[in-house]
Design a protein around this motif. Structure first.
Motif, PDB file in Angstrom:
ATOM      1  N   GLN A   1       0.877  -1.095   0.091  1.00  0.00           N
ATOM      2  CA  GLN A   1      -0.121   0.053  -0.176  1.00  0.00           C
ATOM      3  C   GLN A   1       0.925   1.440   0.178  1.00  0.00           C
ATOM      4  O   GLN A   1       0.451   2.257  -0.454  1.00  0.00           O
ATOM      5  N   SER A   2       1.915   1.295   0.466  1.00  0.00           N
ATOM      6  CA  SER A   2       2.934   2.417   0.440  1.00  0.00           C
ATOM      7  C   SER A   2       3.361   2.728  -0.690  1.00  0.00           C
ATOM      8  O   SER A   2       3.592   3.841  -1.053  1.00  0.00           O
ATOM      9  N   ALA A   3       3.815   1.657  -1.587  1.00  0.00           N
ATOM     10  CA  ALA A   3       4.150   1.979  -3.086  1.00  0.00           C
ATOM     11  C   ALA A   3       2.865   2.684  -3.613  1.00  0.00           C
ATOM     12  O   ALA A   3       3.013   3.563  -4.468  1.00  0.00           O
ATOM     13  N   HIS A   4       1.580   2.173  -3.626  1.00  0.00           N
ATOM     14  CA  HIS A   4       0.555   2.651  -4.077  1.00  0.00           C
ATOM     15  C   HIS A   4       0.310   4.230  -3.981  1.00  0.00           C
ATOM     16  O   HIS A   4       0.084   4.891  -4.684  1.00  0.00           O
ATOM     17  N   GLU A   5       0.452   4.730  -2.352  1.00  0.00           N
ATOM     18  CA  GLU A   5       0.669   6.055  -2.004  1.00  0.00           C
ATOM     19  C   GLU A   5       1.518   6.950  -2.844  1.00  0.00           C
ATOM     20  O   GLU A   5       1.094   7.952  -3.164  1.00  0.00           O
ATOM     21  N   VAL A   6       2.660   6.273  -3.026  1.00  0.00           N
ATOM     22  CA  VAL A   6       3.594   7.025  -3.632  1.00  0.00           C
ATOM     23  C   VAL A   6       3.434   7.521  -5.066  1.00  0.00           C
ATOM     24  O   VAL A   6       3.524   8.552  -5.402  1.00  0.00           O
ATOM     25  N   LEU A   7       2.870   6.566  -5.691  1.00  0.00           N
ATOM     26  CA  LEU A   7       2.439   6.828  -7.210  1.00  0.00           C
ATOM     27  C   LEU A   7       0.839   7.358  -7.320  1.00  0.00           C
ATOM     28  O   LEU A   7       0.521   7.907  -8.541  1.00  0.00           O
ATOM     29  N   GLY A   8       0.115   7.322  -5.963  1.00  0.00           N
ATOM     30  CA  GLY A   8      -1.089   7.927  -6.367  1.00  0.00           C
ATOM     31  C   GLY A   8      -2.206   7.161  -7.067  1.00  0.00           C
ATOM     32  O   GLY A   8      -2.987   7.537  -7.492  1.00  0.00           O
ATOM     33  N   VAL A   9      -1.865   5.699  -6.942  1.00  0.00           N
ATOM     34  CA  VAL A   9      -3.084   4.777  -7.705  1.00  0.00           C
ATOM     35  C   VAL A   9      -3.685   4.116  -6.736  1.00  0.00           C
ATOM     36  O   VAL A   9      -3.157   3.944  -5.415  1.00  0.00           O
ATOM     37  N   LYS A  10      -4.695   3.503  -7.176  1.00  0.00           N
ATOM     38  CA  LYS A  10      -5.616   2.489  -6.335  1.00  0.00           C
ATOM     39  C   LYS A  10      -4.755   1.302  -6.438  1.00  0.00           C
ATOM     40  O   LYS A  10      -4.042   0.770  -7.314  1.00  0.00           O
ATOM     41  N   PRO A  11      -5.256   0.433  -5.337  1.00  0.00           N
ATOM     42  CA  PRO A  11      -4.654  -1.125  -5.020  1.00  0.00           C
ATOM     43  C   PRO A  11      -4.758  -1.733  -6.114  1.00  0.00           C
ATOM     44  O   PRO A  11      -4.005  -2.653  -6.651  1.00  0.00           O
ATOM     45  N   ASN A  12      -6.007  -1.592  -6.916  1.00  0.00           N
ATOM     46  CA  ASN A  12      -6.147  -2.669  -8.062  1.00  0.00           C
ATOM     47  C   ASN A  12      -6.041  -2.044  -9.305  1.00  0.00           C
ATOM     48  O   ASN A  12      -6.409  -2.115 -10.129  1.00  0.00           O
ATOM     49  N   ALA A  13      -4.840  -1.092  -9.475  1.00  0.00           N
ATOM     50  CA  ALA A  13      -4.730  -0.239 -10.622  1.00  0.00           C
ATOM     51  C   ALA A  13      -4.029  -1.225 -11.768  1.00  0.00           C
ATOM     52  O   ALA A  13      -3.334  -2.268 -11.328  1.00  0.00           O
ATOM     53  N   SER A  14      -4.350  -0.979 -12.918  1.00  0.00           N
ATOM     54  CA  SER A  14      -3.641  -1.786 -13.981  1.00  0.00           C
ATOM     55  C   SER A  14      -2.299  -1.355 -14.139  1.00  0.00           C
ATOM     56  O   SER A  14      -1.904  -0.245 -13.878  1.00  0.00           O
ATOM     57  N   LEU A  15      -1.705  -2.326 -15.070  1.00  0.00           N
ATOM     58  CA  LEU A  15      -0.076  -1.733 -15.498  1.00  0.00           C
ATOM     59  C   LEU A  15      -0.118  -0.405 -16.258  1.00  0.00           C
ATOM     60  O   LEU A  15       0.651   0.290 -15.930  1.00  0.00           O
ATOM     61  N   GLU A  16      -1.049  -0.059 -17.067  1.00  0.00           N
ATOM     62  CA  GLU A  16      -1.134   1.230 -17.838  1.00  0.00           C
ATOM     63  C   GLU A  16      -1.417   2.341 -16.923  1.00  0.00           C
ATOM     64  O   GLU A  16      -0.813   3.255 -17.083  1.00  0.00           O
ATOM     65  N   ASP A  17      -2.407   2.096 -15.835  1.00  0.00           N
ATOM     66  CA  ASP A  17      -2.435   3.061 -14.981  1.00  0.00           C
ATOM     67  C   ASP A  17      -1.241   3.573 -14.054  1.00  0.00           C
ATOM     68  O   ASP A  17      -0.676   4.603 -13.717  1.00  0.00           O
ATOM     69  N   ILE A  18      -0.451   2.223 -13.660  1.00  0.00           N
ATOM     70  CA  ILE A  18       0.804   2.639 -13.208  1.00  0.00           C
ATOM     71  C   ILE A  18       1.751   3.280 -13.937  1.00  0.00           C
ATOM     72  O   ILE A  18       2.516   4.013 -13.386  1.00  0.00           O
ATOM     73  N   ARG A  19       1.929   3.048 -15.050  1.00  0.00           N
ATOM     74  CA  ARG A  19       2.842   3.635 -15.871  1.00  0.00           C
ATOM     75  C   ARG A  19       2.630   5.088 -16.197  1.00  0.00           C
ATOM     76  O   ARG A  19       3.371   5.993 -16.332  1.00  0.00           O
ATOM     77  N   ALA A  20       1.387   5.335 -16.418  1.00  0.00           N
ATOM     78  CA  ALA A  20       0.769   6.781 -16.561  1.00  0.00           C
ATOM     79  C   ALA A  20       1.260   7.614 -15.312  1.00  0.00           C
ATOM     80  O   ALA A  20       1.740   8.692 -15.378  1.00  0.00           O
ATOM     81  N   ALA A  21       0.745   6.895 -13.975  1.00  0.00           N
ATOM     82  CA  ALA A  21       0.814   7.611 -12.845  1.00  0.00           C
ATOM     83  C   ALA A  21       2.557   7.806 -12.511  1.00  0.00           C
ATOM     84  O   ALA A  21       2.923   9.045 -12.251  1.00  0.00           O
TER      85      ALA A  21
END
Length: 386
Positions: free
Chosen positions: A307-327
């Motif tokens: 969850q800490s890594a999700h908070e750094v990028l500002g994405v949801k826990p169930n975010a897709s790989l495309e959302d993670i790359r965009a963030a």
């Protein structure tokens, strides 16, 4: 232009513009071309040409049109030159920032505050009342007041220390320096503040809160008596001032002489007690940039959980790989070390540490996302075989 800045532990994951971007935008707007003067000059030139050819009505027309255009351009120029900084501080930062404001208010109570202009050693101490150095103070006293920074509008009160050629503005997260028509910034942790006792011989009127230690003469004989051979031998007062030293690594080295030693010591104590808490690096280094590797598989920079890594990028826990790359692209663009080029070295170090945390978060989440995707694909194939 408006910048919304959130400061504090509760806002550590909130994307906000970097100080390099803010300072660059302010300086760019301050020194933008003055088209109002150009329009006014052109209208006056056309009017003169029209008058030379005896077209008075045309010259008057050019003047009226030029005045209207100049007024409109000047209005938009003044509006566009100002930058709005809207601060939102959590309770902890707000209390410590109030302590900084109270420290400045305490120092402002002193009758006189001067900045040291120059000093030179004394060759003959006996003929100069035993003084070892001659110190030249600024002609105008230092101004310590609650002053609006030039070209900046804020939703909070900003205290400042104006020494003439340099002004320090104390914001909640940084100290802005106004010098030669340009802004720069330093963090609170980079500013070194200290206070010493300083004995000075002064002739003439004394500040009301000065501590007098004794009296002497400007010129004395070897046995310590007044030298009567000198026609004008003024009487000196030996007083004790507070020597306030303010230094930073980007070329700030100020020595203030405060008429009240007590107020100078109170300012130093109050300022030093909270300045480390107002440094922007604290929350990032403590939460995300620990160099000790973790055994839980969630990065090398202190992420205690997924969850800490999700908070750094500002994405949801169930975010897709495309959302993670965009963030990741968006946050990396805002926090890139190139944004702070030209500022103090500590800003680049802080930006590099943030980028390490962001890169570690992206690596962690992207690997986890690929693993979950491959695992789900393997599960579907096994079900189809059955």
């Amino acid at each position: 232009m408006r910048f919304d800045i959130s400061v504090g532990k509760s806002h550590v994951n909130t994307p906000r513009p970097q100080i390099g971007e803010i300072i660059s935008d302010i300086n760019h707007r301050i020194h933008q071309p003055n088209y109002a003067k150009i329009a006014g000059g052109v209208s006056v030139a056309l009017s003169i040409v029209a008058l030379l050819f005896s077209y008075e009505w045309l010259g008057l027309f050019f003047l009226l049109i030029g005045a209207v255009i100049t007024g409109i351009l000047e209005y938009y120029r003044r509006h566009n030159r100002s930058v709005t900084l809207s601060y939102k501080c959590d309770h902890d930062i707000q209390l410590r920032f109030v302590a900084i404001q109270q420290a400045c208010q305490t120092l402002a109570k002193a009758d006189k505050v001067w900045v040291e202009a120059a000093r030179k050693p004394v060759k003959n101490k006996q003929q100069n009342a035993g003084a070892s150095q001659v110190i030249s103070l600024s002609k105008a006293p230092v101004k310590i007041s609650c002053l609006a920074p030039p070209f900046i509008e804020t939703n909070i009160k900003i205290w400042s220390i104006d020494v003439g050629y340099l002004t320090l503005f104390f914001f909640p997260d940084y100290i802005f320096l106004w010098r030669r028509g340009l802004y720069s910034a330093i963090s609170y942790s980079a500013l070194k503040v200290g206070c010493d006792r300083q004995q000075i011989n002064i002739a003439g009127d004394l500040p009301g809160d000065a501590q007098i230690l004794g009296q002497t003469w400007q010129h004395v004989t070897p046995d310590g008596k007044p030298d009567k051979s000198i026609r004008h031998n003024p009487k000196l007062f030996k007083v004790q001032y507070g020597l306030l030293r303010v230094m930073a690594s980007i070329g700030v080295s100020l020595r203030f002489y405060v008429s009240s030693l007590t107020l100078a010591e109170q300012f130093t104590k109050s300022f030093s007690s909270v300045q480390q808490w107002l440094s922007p690096r604290k929350s990032w280094e403590r939460e995300y940039t620990s160099q000790a590797p973790r055994k839980d598989g969630y990065g090398e920079y202190g992420f205690s959980s997924k969850q800490s890594a999700h908070e750094v990028l500002g994405v949801k826990p169930n975010a897709s790989l495309e959302d993670i790359r965009a963030a990741y692209r968006r946050i990396a663009r805002l926090n890139h070390p190139d944004k702070v080029n030209g500022l103090a070295p500590e800003f680049r170090q802080l930006a590099e540490q943030r980028m390490k945390a962001i890169t570690a978060a992206y690596k962690t989440l992207s690997q986890h996302s690929r693993y979950q995707k491959s695992r789900n694909g393997t599960g579907r194939r096994s079900q189809s075989v059955k």
